[in-house]
Design a protein around this motif. Structure first.
Motif, mmCIF file in Angstrom:
data_model
loop_
_atom_site.group_PDB
_atom_site.id
_atom_site.type_symbol
_atom_site.label_atom_id
_atom_site.label_comp_id
_atom_site.label_asym_id
_atom_site.label_seq_id
_atom_site.Cartn_x
_atom_site.Cartn_y
_atom_site.Cartn_z
ATOM 1 N N LEU A 31 59.044 49.347 69.204
ATOM 2 C CA LEU A 31 59.166 50.568 68.414
ATOM 3 C C LEU A 31 60.573 50.741 67.857
ATOM 4 C CD1 LEU A 31 57.063 53.127 70.470
ATOM 5 C CD2 LEU A 31 56.456 52.044 68.322
ATOM 6 N N HIS A 80 57.336 51.476 64.594
ATOM 7 C CA HIS A 80 57.410 52.915 64.844
ATOM 8 C C HIS A 80 56.846 53.725 63.679
ATOM 9 C CE1 HIS A 80 61.110 52.149 62.595
ATOM 10 N NE2 HIS A 80 61.020 53.389 62.192
ATOM 11 N N GLN A 81 56.673 53.080 62.541
ATOM 12 C CA GLN A 81 56.076 53.767 61.390
ATOM 13 C C GLN A 81 54.625 54.161 61.676
ATOM 14 O OE1 GLN A 81 57.486 54.603 58.467
ATOM 15 N NE2 GLN A 81 59.468 53.643 58.785
ATOM 16 N N LEU A 126 53.593 55.627 64.141
ATOM 17 C CA LEU A 126 53.596 56.964 64.724
ATOM 18 C C LEU A 126 53.495 58.051 63.663
ATOM 19 C CD1 LEU A 126 56.358 56.438 67.439
ATOM 20 C CD2 LEU A 126 53.883 56.405 67.745
ATOM 21 N N LYS A 127 53.712 57.685 62.400
ATOM 22 C CA LYS A 127 53.619 58.637 61.300
ATOM 23 C C LYS A 127 52.218 58.707 60.684
ATOM 24 C CE LYS A 127 58.396 57.956 59.748
ATOM 25 N NZ LYS A 127 59.192 57.604 58.560
#
Length: 126
Positions: free
Chosen positions: A15, A21-22, A24-25
């Motif tokens: 992440l 980690h994108q 998570l959007k």
């Protein structure tokens, strides 16, 4: 318990050091799509994706909201760091190999001075 720790560090690494980690959007993507559907109920999800990802449109009234979508910006600066976790019960055995050097050169069979005598001789007159 021991298995959760490496999984946690692997997840933390992926992440932080990748664009993963994108993901998570993704809820922002769905919520923004619903906002667009309230304005235009005929808009499909594919046309929404084409509008926001393929088309390079000028900034409009929801430009700030568009920039919150996943994979819209690259905000990951990769600085690779490695974490090594070695359990305390693990020991490393050192194995030392010994070598014996054996030279099969016998000075009574090789006469170096005889070979050098043939090379270094005074010049001869022809």
């Amino acid at each position: 318990m021991n298995r959760r720790i490496p999984i946690f560090f692997l997840l933390l690494f992926t992440l932080a050091q990748t664009e993963l980690h994108q993901l998570l959007k993704l809820p922002v993507l769905v919520e923004h799509f619903r906002e667009h559907q309230l304005r235009d109920p005929q808009k499909s999800f594919i046309s929404y994706l084409v509008e926001h990802y393929r088309d390079d449109t000028d900034p409009d009234n929801d430009y700030q909201r568009d920039m919150q979508l996943p994979f819209k910006t690259t905000d990951c600066i990769t600085a690779i760091s490695f974490i090594f976790v070695i359990p305390s019960s693990y020991t490393i055995e050192r194995v030392f190999a010994t070598t014996v050097k054996e030279y099969n050169i016998h000075p009574d069979h090789i006469a170096v001075w005889q070979n050098l005598d043939n090379i270094f001789q005074p010049p001869r007159n022809a």
